[in-house]
Each structure stands twice: as structure tokens, then as C-alpha cells.
Design a protein around this motif. Structure first.
Motif, PDB file in Angstrom:
ATOM      1  N   ILE A  95       4.025  33.573 -56.204  1.00 24.16           N
ATOM      2  CA  ILE A  95       4.265  32.211 -55.700  1.00 24.16           C
ATOM      3  C   ILE A  95       3.275  31.241 -56.347  1.00 24.16           C
ATOM      4  N   GLU A  96       2.029  31.690 -56.448  1.00 22.82           N
ATOM      5  CA  GLU A  96       1.000  30.844 -57.077  1.00 22.82           C
ATOM      6  C   GLU A  96       1.382  30.533 -58.532  1.00 22.82           C
ATOM      7  N   GLU A  97       1.864  31.578 -59.230  1.00 24.52           N
ATOM      8  CA  GLU A  97       2.268  31.364 -60.633  1.00 24.52           C
ATOM      9  C   GLU A  97       3.461  30.402 -60.707  1.00 24.52           C
ATOM     10  N   ALA A  98       4.416  30.580 -59.793  1.00 19.91           N
ATOM     11  CA  ALA A  98       5.593  29.685 -59.788  1.00 19.91           C
ATOM     12  C   ALA A  98       5.161  28.241 -59.528  1.00 19.91           C
ATOM     13  N   ARG A  99       4.227  28.056 -58.610  1.00 25.10           N
ATOM     14  CA  ARG A  99       3.765  26.685 -58.306  1.00 25.10           C
ATOM     15  C   ARG A  99       3.041  26.077 -59.509  1.00 25.10           C
ATOM     16  N   ALA A 100       2.258  26.907 -60.227  1.00 26.60           N
ATOM     17  CA  ALA A 100       1.546  26.411 -61.418  1.00 26.60           C
ATOM     18  C   ALA A 100       2.552  26.046 -62.507  1.00 26.60           C
ATOM     19  N   LEU A 101       3.588  26.871 -62.680  1.00 25.51           N
ATOM     20  CA  LEU A 101       4.619  26.565 -63.678  1.00 25.51           C
ATOM     21  C   LEU A 101       5.345  25.276 -63.311  1.00 25.51           C
ATOM     22  N   TYR A 102       5.610  25.132 -62.017  1.00 25.52           N
ATOM     23  CA  TYR A 102       6.301  23.915 -61.554  1.00 25.52           C
ATOM     24  C   TYR A 102       5.459  22.676 -61.868  1.00 25.52           C
ATOM     25  N   ALA A 103       4.153  22.763 -61.564  1.00 26.73           N
ATOM     26  CA  ALA A 103       3.265  21.609 -61.798  1.00 26.73           C
ATOM     27  C   ALA A 103       3.222  21.249 -63.284  1.00 26.73           C
ATOM     28  N   ALA A 104       3.219  22.275 -64.139  1.00 29.89           N
ATOM     29  CA  ALA A 104       3.063  22.019 -65.574  1.00 29.89           C
ATOM     30  C   ALA A 104       4.387  21.678 -66.264  1.00 29.89           C
ATOM     31  N   TRP A 105       5.506  22.208 -65.755  1.00 28.76           N
ATOM     32  CA  TRP A 105       6.745  22.160 -66.524  1.00 28.76           C
ATOM     33  C   TRP A 105       7.919  21.431 -65.870  1.00 28.76           C
ATOM     34  N   SER A 106       7.833  21.099 -64.585  1.00 27.01           N
ATOM     35  CA  SER A 106       9.048  20.606 -63.910  1.00 27.01           C
ATOM     36  C   SER A 106       9.615  19.348 -64.572  1.00 27.01           C
ATOM     37  N   ASP A 107       8.739  18.423 -65.020  1.00 26.27           N
ATOM     38  CA  ASP A 107       9.252  17.192 -65.644  1.00 26.27           C
ATOM     39  C   ASP A 107      10.025  17.520 -66.916  1.00 26.27           C
ATOM     40  N   ASN A 116      14.318  22.638 -54.814  1.00 25.38           N
ATOM     41  CA  ASN A 116      13.712  22.054 -53.595  1.00 25.38           C
ATOM     42  C   ASN A 116      13.520  23.031 -52.438  1.00 25.38           C
ATOM     43  N   ALA A 117      13.478  24.328 -52.729  1.00 30.52           N
ATOM     44  CA  ALA A 117      13.146  25.287 -51.662  1.00 30.52           C
ATOM     45  C   ALA A 117      11.647  25.182 -51.402  1.00 30.52           C
ATOM     46  N   SER A 118      11.245  25.438 -50.154  1.00 31.41           N
ATOM     47  CA  SER A 118       9.796  25.443 -49.933  1.00 31.41           C
ATOM     48  C   SER A 118       9.356  26.889 -49.675  1.00 31.41           C
ATOM     49  N   LEU A 119       8.410  27.338 -50.493  1.00 33.82           N
ATOM     50  CA  LEU A 119       7.992  28.745 -50.435  1.00 33.82           C
ATOM     51  C   LEU A 119       6.862  28.892 -49.409  1.00 33.82           C
ATOM     52  N   PRO A 120       6.967  29.874 -48.533  1.00 30.90           N
ATOM     53  CA  PRO A 120       5.967  29.995 -47.464  1.00 30.90           C
ATOM     54  C   PRO A 120       4.595  30.451 -47.973  1.00 30.90           C
ATOM     55  N   ASP A 121       3.564  30.101 -47.219  1.00 28.91           N
ATOM     56  CA  ASP A 121       2.198  30.518 -47.573  1.00 28.91           C
ATOM     57  C   ASP A 121       1.843  31.860 -46.954  1.00 28.91           C
ATOM     58  N   ARG A 122       2.636  32.278 -45.967  1.00 29.58           N
ATOM     59  CA  ARG A 122       2.390  33.585 -45.368  1.00 29.58           C
ATOM     60  C   ARG A 122       3.683  34.168 -44.817  1.00 29.58           C
ATOM     61  N   ARG A 123       3.663  35.499 -44.596  1.00 25.42           N
ATOM     62  CA  ARG A 123       4.829  36.186 -44.036  1.00 25.42           C
ATOM     63  C   ARG A 123       4.945  35.835 -42.554  1.00 25.42           C
ATOM     64  N   LYS A 124       6.146  35.528 -42.116  1.00 28.42           N
ATOM     65  CA  LYS A 124       6.305  35.148 -40.713  1.00 28.42           C
ATOM     66  C   LYS A 124       6.463  36.383 -39.812  1.00 28.42           C
ATOM     67  N   TYR A 125       7.261  37.357 -40.279  1.00 33.70           N
ATOM     68  CA  TYR A 125       7.526  38.565 -39.480  1.00 33.70           C
ATOM     69  C   TYR A 125       7.001  39.781 -40.248  1.00 33.70           C
ATOM     70  N   PRO A 126       6.078  40.535 -39.652  1.00 33.45           N
ATOM     71  CA  PRO A 126       5.420  41.628 -40.388  1.00 33.45           C
ATOM     72  C   PRO A 126       6.391  42.658 -40.983  1.00 33.45           C
ATOM     73  N   ASP A 127       7.512  42.938 -40.290  1.00 35.91           N
ATOM     74  CA  ASP A 127       8.415  43.975 -40.795  1.00 35.91           C
ATOM     75  C   ASP A 127       9.575  43.424 -41.623  1.00 35.91           C
ATOM     76  N   SER A 128       9.520  42.140 -41.888  1.00 33.57           N
ATOM     77  CA  SER A 128      10.655  41.532 -42.604  1.00 33.57           C
ATOM     78  C   SER A 128      10.222  40.999 -43.960  1.00 33.57           C
ATOM     79  N   CYS A 129      11.226  40.646 -44.753  1.00 36.02           N
ATOM     80  CA  CYS A 129      10.994  40.049 -46.070  1.00 36.02           C
ATOM     81  C   CYS A 129      10.074  38.834 -45.936  1.00 36.02           C
ATOM     82  N   TYR A 130       9.225  38.645 -46.925  1.00 34.04           N
ATOM     83  CA  TYR A 130       8.278  37.523 -46.933  1.00 34.04           C
ATOM     84  C   TYR A 130       9.003  36.174 -46.794  1.00 34.04           C
TER      85      TYR A 130
END
Ligand code: SF4
Ligand code: SF4
Length: 171
Positions: A13-25, A92-106
Motif C-alpha cells: 500500500i505504501e508503494e502504491a501511494r508513493a507511485l500515485y504521488a509521483a505518477w498520477s498526473d 478513487n478507492a481509499s486503501l485502509p491503514d489497518r485490517r478491520k477484522y482479524p480473520d478477514s481480508c485486509y
């Protein structure tokens, strides 16, 4: 380049956010990427509409809320690479900073999956019970609509990869 296979979901997620900041325009000024993003939004809307009309969305929600969990299990998030997550940010999806449910997909949030462009496994999967509840022609129509979303997603992935100047197979 470091292989994405060894990254945690938080690192991806961190890498995706960095790519977005550098490349989205730059990516959004690429005509092919822009057209495919619009097409992808339309295809996702069509798939979700069909899944709602056939009560697939409602059935999965029932499992999540009444049967102790849906099929969105922990670990499925590892199928995603930074590029797929970048595409979600471009949609425009917003990626979570943490898992909401321990036994479920992030990516499972209170109101369902937070992603827009989902992995082929997530888009394609229907349990036996759902499959049997649909008439043959309903299943066929759903597969066609979902197939169009997946084809568009693949083309978008390739266009974004090229836009970033990456080779085929790079995550
Ligand atoms: S695919 Fe079937 S088992 Fe899985 S969450 Fe949906 S309805 Fe429930
Ligand atoms: S649909 Fe979303 S929440 Fe469910 S497994 Fe796939 S990515 Fe995770």
C-alpha cells in the motif's frame, strides 16, 4: 526492482501511494490510461449492478453479517500487487491503514470490499450455493459481464505498467 512477493500488504500500500504521488498526473494525462479508467468504472458498475440484480451481493452480505463471515478470508489481500493497488487509487478507492477484522481480508470494511478494481479470484468466485441458485442463462449473462470487467482490468493494468515504463511481469 524489489519483488512485490516479499512485501507485506502495508508495504505494498505504501508503494502504491508513493507511485500515485509521483505518477498520477502523468498517468491521467495518458489518453489510453484515461479512457481505460473510464471504461473500467463503467464495467465495475455493470458487474455490481448485475450481482445486485441476481442477489449475489445480498447473499454475501448475509454470510458476513449472519453466518460469521463471508468468503473474504485473511490472506487474500496477498494476491494484490502495488500496481493493482495504484489502479485502485486512480479509481478513487481509499486503501485502509489497518485490517478491520482479524480473520478477514485486509480490504474488507464494514460496508464490504473497499477496492474498486478487484483480483480475478474476487470477481469470479461464486460458491456452489450461489451457483445453484442461478438459472443457466443468469449465470451465463453474469459471466459475460464479469468477463468484460476482467478484460478491461487487464488492459488497464498493461497501460498503467507501460505508463510507468515497466516491463511485462513487473508488479
Ligand atoms: S460466495 Fe457464497 S459462501 Fe461466500 S460469502 Fe458469498 S454467499 Fe457466502
Ligand atoms: S472482494 Fe475485496 S475484501 Fe473480499 S477478498 Fe477480495 S479484495 Fe478482499
Amino acid at each position: 526492482m524489489e519483488s512485490h512477493k516479499y512485501l507485506s500488504i502495508e508495504e505494498k500500500i505504501e508503494e502504491a501511494r508513493a507511485l500515485y504521488a509521483a505518477w498520477s498526473d502523468r498517468l491521467c494525462s495518458d489518453e489510453r490510461v484515461r479512457d481505460l479508467l473510464v471504461r473500467m468504472e463503467e464495467r465495475i458498475k455493470a458487474s455490481m449492478g448485475a450481482m445486485r440484480a441476481l442477489r449475489v451481493v445480498q447473499a454475501c452480505k448475509w454470510c458476513e453479517e449472519q453466518e460469521g463471515g463471508s468468503c473474504c478470508g485473511a490472506g487474500i489481500e496477498n494476491r494484490y500487487d502495488p500496481l493493482q493497488l495504484l489502479i485502485n487509487l486512480l479509481l478513487n478507492a481509499s486503501l485502509p491503514d489497518r485490517r478491520k477484522y482479524p480473520d478477514s481480508c485486509y480490504f474488507l470494511e464494514t460496508d464490504g470490499c473497499c477496492l474498486e478494481a478487484r483480483h480475478v479470484l474476487c470477481v469470479n468466485y461464486l460458491c456452489k450455493r450461489l451457483e445453484e441458485s442461478l438459472a443457466g442463462e443468469e449465470l451465463e449473462a453474469l459471466q459475460t459481464i464479469v468477463g468484460e470487467e476482467l478484460d478491461t482490468g487487464f488492459a488497464l493494468h498493461e497501460a498503467v505498467r507501460k505508463g510507468l515504463g515497466r516491463r511485462s511481469g513487473d508488479g
